[in-house]
Scaffold this motif. Structure first.
Motif, mmCIF file in Angstrom:
data_model
loop_
_atom_site.group_PDB
_atom_site.id
_atom_site.type_symbol
_atom_site.label_atom_id
_atom_site.label_comp_id
_atom_site.label_asym_id
_atom_site.label_seq_id
_atom_site.Cartn_x
_atom_site.Cartn_y
_atom_site.Cartn_z
ATOM 1 N N VAL A 126 0.834 97.213 -13.220
ATOM 2 C CA VAL A 126 1.013 98.032 -11.838
ATOM 3 C C VAL A 126 0.331 99.607 -12.348
ATOM 4 N N PHE A 127 -0.484 99.976 -11.143
ATOM 5 C CA PHE A 127 -0.939 101.306 -11.249
ATOM 6 C C PHE A 127 -0.384 102.127 -9.879
ATOM 7 N N GLU A 128 -0.131 103.170 -10.027
ATOM 8 C CA GLU A 128 0.158 104.043 -8.892
ATOM 9 C C GLU A 128 -0.202 105.590 -9.091
ATOM 10 N N ALA A 129 -0.815 106.210 -8.259
ATOM 11 C CA ALA A 129 -1.194 107.623 -8.002
ATOM 12 C C ALA A 129 -0.529 108.456 -6.945
ATOM 13 N N VAL A 130 0.209 109.276 -7.270
ATOM 14 C CA VAL A 130 1.010 110.020 -5.961
ATOM 15 C C VAL A 130 0.351 111.341 -6.037
ATOM 16 N N ASN A 131 0.415 111.651 -4.755
ATOM 17 C CA ASN A 131 -0.065 113.120 -4.284
ATOM 18 C C ASN A 131 -1.542 113.295 -4.929
ATOM 19 N N LEU A 132 -2.444 112.348 -4.241
ATOM 20 C CA LEU A 132 -3.641 112.257 -4.568
ATOM 21 C C LEU A 132 -4.753 113.572 -4.089
ATOM 22 N N THR A 133 -4.203 114.024 -3.272
ATOM 23 C CA THR A 133 -4.865 115.242 -2.637
ATOM 24 C C THR A 133 -4.118 116.849 -3.107
ATOM 25 N N GLU B 61 6.804 131.477 9.407
ATOM 26 C CA GLU B 61 5.549 131.340 8.340
ATOM 27 C C GLU B 61 5.283 132.705 7.855
ATOM 28 N N SER B 62 5.110 133.845 8.547
ATOM 29 C CA SER B 62 4.928 134.789 7.999
ATOM 30 C C SER B 62 5.877 135.576 6.831
ATOM 31 N N ARG B 63 7.206 134.800 6.943
ATOM 32 C CA ARG B 63 7.896 135.209 5.717
ATOM 33 C C ARG B 63 8.052 134.209 4.820
ATOM 34 N N LEU B 64 7.172 134.195 3.802
ATOM 35 C CA LEU B 64 7.000 133.018 2.846
ATOM 36 C C LEU B 64 8.150 133.320 1.704
ATOM 37 N N MET B 65 8.613 132.113 1.472
ATOM 38 C CA MET B 65 9.806 132.133 0.435
ATOM 39 C C MET B 65 9.018 131.605 -0.938
ATOM 40 N N SER B 66 8.483 130.390 -0.904
ATOM 41 C CA SER B 66 7.900 129.954 -2.079
ATOM 42 C C SER B 66 6.787 128.681 -1.951
ATOM 43 N N VAL B 67 6.068 128.782 -2.784
ATOM 44 C CA VAL B 67 5.015 127.866 -2.785
ATOM 45 C C VAL B 67 4.922 127.024 -4.125
ATOM 46 N N TYR B 68 5.234 125.626 -3.772
ATOM 47 C CA TYR B 68 5.082 124.699 -5.131
ATOM 48 C C TYR B 68 3.996 123.824 -5.100
ATOM 49 N N GLN B 69 3.292 123.785 -6.108
ATOM 50 C CA GLN B 69 2.171 122.849 -6.132
ATOM 51 C C GLN B 69 2.469 121.942 -7.469
ATOM 52 N N ASN B 70 3.089 120.798 -7.005
ATOM 53 C CA ASN B 70 3.342 119.779 -8.055
ATOM 54 C C ASN B 70 2.794 118.901 -8.871
ATOM 55 N N GLY B 71 1.229 119.069 -8.260
ATOM 56 C CA GLY B 71 0.219 118.044 -9.041
ATOM 57 C C GLY B 71 0.278 116.647 -8.842
ATOM 58 N N ARG B 72 -0.531 116.198 -9.285
ATOM 59 C CA ARG B 72 -0.799 114.887 -9.095
ATOM 60 C C ARG B 72 -0.051 114.017 -10.046
ATOM 61 N N ARG B 73 0.474 112.592 -9.902
ATOM 62 C CA ARG B 73 1.067 112.038 -10.870
ATOM 63 C C ARG B 73 0.500 110.519 -11.037
ATOM 64 N N PHE B 74 0.526 110.078 -11.958
ATOM 65 C CA PHE B 74 -0.528 108.657 -12.655
ATOM 66 C C PHE B 74 0.890 107.942 -13.009
ATOM 67 N N VAL B 75 0.798 106.719 -12.673
ATOM 68 C CA VAL B 75 1.661 105.660 -13.570
ATOM 69 C C VAL B 75 1.083 104.361 -13.795
ATOM 70 N N LEU B 76 0.970 103.755 -14.890
ATOM 71 C CA LEU B 76 0.373 102.704 -15.285
ATOM 72 C C LEU B 76 1.563 101.769 -16.252
ATOM 73 N N GLY B 77 1.916 100.564 -15.746
ATOM 74 C CA GLY B 77 3.007 100.046 -16.088
ATOM 75 C C GLY B 77 2.814 98.498 -16.200
ATOM 76 N N LEU B 78 3.483 97.760 -16.975
ATOM 77 C CA LEU B 78 3.485 96.314 -17.046
ATOM 78 C C LEU B 78 4.827 95.836 -17.029
ATOM 79 N N ASN B 79 4.958 94.799 -15.826
ATOM 80 C CA ASN B 79 6.123 94.144 -15.733
ATOM 81 C C ASN B 79 6.462 92.849 -16.341
ATOM 82 N N VAL B 80 7.147 92.633 -17.076
ATOM 83 C CA VAL B 80 7.336 91.377 -17.739
ATOM 84 C C VAL B 80 8.582 90.643 -17.157
ATOM 85 N N SER B 81 8.592 89.384 -16.775
ATOM 86 C CA SER B 81 9.811 88.516 -16.105
ATOM 87 C C SER B 81 9.777 87.145 -17.120
ATOM 88 N N PHE B 82 10.961 86.644 -17.331
ATOM 89 C CA PHE B 82 11.105 85.687 -17.971
ATOM 90 C C PHE B 82 12.687 85.088 -17.713
#
Length: 576
Positions: free
Chosen positions: A537-544, A555-576
């Protein structure tokens, strides 16, 4: 009511700071589940038992703040919070112009454990339109706890320094560019901040951690009493449901009875020691009586409640490829564990309007009587258009109340009144809306989308100057999601976009009405089947790389701005 300044200029000797927060955090989880099924002549029996447990949080933190190391007109600055945080002042790329101001830190571990078991029986019957009956019982026991300790490097006697290790460290490392506390200059995304903050010194995390925890560093360790809590919630539910069908209809009618036992524990203490209780120090030399409340007791509050939740669902075949559905039910949503904790914590006491937050163990679950009606048209294979109308009559919204509590400000040797905000049981209200869905397959390709309009009203009046009054948390007027996908026997991929307009998030710890600006996010997921037992499996979160923007009412009274970035996940699922 105090004035709120959105932008301005400070001619000189301005007070603003630059914080470097350094944390060591981790999370560990484990789960065990046993699921059993048995089929008899005219019945099916299902049993399940299991447990999950997790621990994590912040295990160590040392954070350092710096203020301008200049005076007079050179220390002046301008700011503008009307769109993006913009500050122009002392050069942030010159570490010699920033001096030590304060250091703080601590730990905040959490644990979460749940044991559960359930037994379900499906029995075939022949009684009028009823073809089967479902009955079952489920038990769940859940524990959630939070610890909190504060580290005080300024405590008297730390590292055998009379006035505290922090002041010795400040003498040894007076500015940002001494003691190897920076690693050069870094760029900050200019879509988050403006002004001269877009280029600044990069803090050296290892240097800060060494200065705070390594070598001769010493600090007092105090339990932060207002942030330590333990919640236990045990839930026993029993249900019965009858399933029926006819020539052109099918559905079910049932009832669930839910009994909840809640135990909330925390410290009850006098407010004469900043809400802290010193329990030791790194060196073991600091007097544990440095910060000690005159009264301290671990207290527990218990509460039980039972809800009866009926439900009814029916679907009619209007035509060969059109279905009309109707559903009605009473539903329940329990409060968050952190909202139930009987705790009280405050921020800075040496400000003009000190504030704090508390929990509320008497917070009730939200109960809603709801119904919906849906029309579905299956116009092709794996293709459908749907329109649904929904209505919810809500008994009580979660709202925010406040009260005044006196706290002792040791720094100024005086008692101050603190405004404490806490979640409360508000008046009810109603929510209704329209949902439109579309899905269509084009061979191995396909599209799916959904749009929802929501109108949420509270029975509470909107009162000028009362934060949160008349507002409904978490409701966006418009929400939209769309998915483009490709699937075959071995490979699948999905590109997903989710968007919602602004929504109210509650009263923040500052007492402000916290809103989230409209937000959209693009994600991608895919999977490839190597064999019957292996799947990649491969996942990419928040591509933009979207940003989360919070503001106070406008909106003129700004409290905070968070830029959490992109996240990528590469995984292997094993079933038996």
């Amino acid at each position: 009511m105090g004035l709120i300044f959105i932008f301005g200029t400070v001619a000189g000797d301005g007070s603003y700071e630059w914080d470097f927060i350094n944390r060591e955090s981790s999370t560990e989880t484990s789960s065990y589940d046993l699921d059993m099924n048995y089929t008899g002549g005219n019945y099916t029996l299902h049993a399940q038992i299991g447990m999950t447990e997790a621990s994590g949080g912040t295990y160590n933190e040392t954070s350092w703040s710096f203020v301008p190391n200049v005076s007079g007109a050179e220390s002046g600055y301008s700011f503008d919070l009307s769109n993006r945080e913009a500050i122009s002042g002392v050069d942030p790329t010159d570490g010699s112009k920033w001096k030590q101001n304060w250091t703080w830190g601590g730990n905040k571990p959490t644990t979460d454990e749940e044991s559960y078991g359930q037994l379900d029986l499906n029995l075939d019957v022949d009684y009028g339109p009823f073809s089967s009956v479902d009955v079952g019982i489920k038990y769940r026991d859940h524990d959630r706890s939070q610890g909190r300790q504060a580290y005080s490097w300024h405590a008297p006697g730390t590292s055998n320094v009379a006035d505290g290790y922090m002041w010795w460290a400040f003498d040894e490392c007076p500015t940002l560019d001494t003691c190897g506390q920076t690693t050069g200059t870094e760029s900050v995304a200019d879509n988050v901040v403006n002004g001269n903050l877009t280029e600044q010194r990069a803090g050296d995390r290892e240097a800060f951690m060494q200065l705070g925890f390594g070598g001769d560093a010493d600090y007092a360790i105090s339990d932060s009493l207002g942030e330590i809590w333990d919640i236990n919630e045990s839930i026993l539910s029993l249900y019965a449901q009858g399933n029926f069908s006819g020539d052109s209809f099918r559905g079910n009618v049932g009832v669930r009875v839910v009994q909840t036992s809640q135990t909330a524990s925390s410290y009850n203490f006098s407010l004469d020691s900043w809400g802290l209780n010193t329990v030791g120090s790194k060196s073991g030399n600091v007097d544990v009586d440095w910060l000690t409340p005159a009264y301290l007791e671990w207290v527990t509050e218990k509460r039980d409640y039972t809800e009866v939740l009926p439900s009814f669902n029916i679907a009619f075949d209007a035509t060969e490829n059109q279905i009309v559905r109707f559903g009605a039910a009473r539903v329940m949503s329990r409060p968050n564990y952190s909202d139930l904790a009987p705790i009280e914590s405050v921020g800075a006491l040496n400000v003009e309007f000190p504030t704090g937050t508390s929990g509320n163990p008497d917070l009730k679950p939200q109960i809603a009587d709801q119904f919906d009606v849906t029309w579905e048209w299956y116009f092709d294979d794996s293709s459908v258009v749907s329109v649904a109308y929904f209505y919810k009559d809500i008994q009580s919204y979660r709202t925010t109340g406040s009260y005044i509590a006196p706290y002792f400000n040791e720094q100024d040797d005086e008692w101050v009144d603190v405004t404490i905000n806490r979640p409360d049981n508000g008046l009810g209200g109603s929510t209704d809306g329209l949902e439109i869905g579309y899905q269509q397959a084009f061979g191995n390709f396909g599209l799916a989308s959904n749009y929802t309009y929501t109108n949420a009203d509270s029975n509470q009046a909107r009162v000028e100057g009362v934060a949160g009054s008349g507002l409904v948390e978490g409701a966006s007027d418009h929400m939209f999601n769309a998915t483009a996908y490709y699937e075959n026997e071995t490979f699948g991929a999905r590109l997903m976009y989710n968007y919602r307009t602004e929504w109210y998030k509650g009263v923040s710890w500052t007492g402000a009405e916290l809103w989230n600006k409209s937000y959209g996010q693009l994600d991608f997921s895919s999977s490839y089947t190597i064999s019957e037992n292996f799947n990649v499996v491969f996942e990419a979160v928040n591509l933009t790389d979207e940003e989360v923007i919070e503001y106070d009412g406008k909106e003129s009274r700004l409290m905070s701005v968070y830029q959490n970035g992109r996240r990528f996940v590469l995984g292997l699922n094993v079933s038996f």
